[in-house]
Write a protein that holds these residues in place. Sequence first.
Motif, PDB file in Angstrom:
ATOM      1  N   PHE A  87      63.674  15.189  10.727  1.00  0.00           N
ATOM      2  CA  PHE A  87      63.357  16.166  11.773  1.00  0.00           C
ATOM      3  C   PHE A  87      64.636  16.838  12.270  1.00  0.00           C
ATOM      4  O   PHE A  87      64.713  18.064  12.371  1.00  0.00           O
ATOM      5  N   VAL A 126      65.641  20.851  12.113  1.00  0.00           N
ATOM      6  CA  VAL A 126      65.977  21.599  13.329  1.00  0.00           C
ATOM      7  C   VAL A 126      67.413  22.126  13.231  1.00  0.00           C
ATOM      8  O   VAL A 126      67.677  23.282  13.586  1.00  0.00           O
ATOM      9  N   TRP A 157      70.693  17.300  22.494  1.00  0.00           N
ATOM     10  CA  TRP A 157      69.725  16.316  22.005  1.00  0.00           C
ATOM     11  C   TRP A 157      70.372  14.970  21.779  1.00  0.00           C
ATOM     12  O   TRP A 157      71.602  14.856  21.722  1.00  0.00           O
ATOM     13  N   VAL A 171      65.006  16.158  22.889  1.00  0.00           N
ATOM     14  CA  VAL A 171      65.523  17.511  22.682  1.00  0.00           C
ATOM     15  C   VAL A 171      65.428  18.300  23.977  1.00  0.00           C
ATOM     16  O   VAL A 171      64.390  18.279  24.649  1.00  0.00           O
ATOM     17  N   TRP A 194      66.105  22.326  25.308  1.00  0.00           N
ATOM     18  CA  TRP A 194      66.460  23.716  25.021  1.00  0.00           C
ATOM     19  C   TRP A 194      66.757  24.446  26.308  1.00  0.00           C
ATOM     20  O   TRP A 194      65.936  24.446  27.228  1.00  0.00           O
ATOM     21  N   CYS A 233      60.344  23.166  16.701  1.00  0.00           N
ATOM     22  CA  CYS A 233      60.395  21.693  16.768  1.00  0.00           C
ATOM     23  C   CYS A 233      58.992  21.097  16.661  1.00  0.00           C
ATOM     24  O   CYS A 233      58.784  20.100  15.953  1.00  0.00           O
ATOM     25  N   ASP A 234      58.039  21.698  17.373  1.00  0.00           N
ATOM     26  CA  ASP A 234      56.660  21.191  17.339  1.00  0.00           C
ATOM     27  C   ASP A 234      56.080  21.270  15.923  1.00  0.00           C
ATOM     28  O   ASP A 234      55.416  20.339  15.465  1.00  0.00           O
ATOM     29  N   ALA A 276      57.865  18.648  13.667  1.00  0.00           N
ATOM     30  CA  ALA A 276      57.395  17.295  13.989  1.00  0.00           C
ATOM     31  C   ALA A 276      55.989  17.071  13.441  1.00  0.00           C
ATOM     32  O   ALA A 276      55.662  15.993  12.942  1.00  0.00           O
TER      33      ALA A 276
END
Length: 118
Positions: free
Chosen positions: A60, A64, A77, A86, A88, A107-108, A111
């Motif tokens: 992951f 990213v 992070w 994480v 942002w 990211c979503d 993941a």
Amino acid sequence: MAAKEPVNDEVAGEILFSANQPTDLPNRVSRLLPTWHLSASKKGITREFTFPTFTKAWKFMTLVADECKAKNHHPSWSNLYNQVTVEWTTHRPEGLSIKDVEMAEFCDRAADDIGLKG
Ligand SMILES: C[C@H](O)[C@H](O)[C@H]1CNC2=NC(N)=NC(=O)C2=N1
């Protein structure tokens, strides 16, 4: 025209946005807020991801990191075994920006592709 989204409107009102952001940014942030949380500073959003293994957590972070390089936007992070936390936020102009939302959405998706711990 899309209906106004009442969910998390109160939270969206507290967010400190960067200057000159698109008008739909609060709504896009609202859609993230069930899983992401407003940082204590109110200038960022954070999420903790828990994966089945360290290998998946690292994968992951690699996905990213490649996107960070492409978009020139970088998270704050940390990683502890199978967990990745994480945050942002945008340093200049300071606050929450569209770049943060785009990276959180990335990211979503990453993941989801890798698979979170069940
Ligand atoms: C010069 C360069 O564009 C900036 O330092 C970029 C790099 N990565 C960044 N990442 C984040 N999260 N916020 C920024 O403001 C930022 N700025």
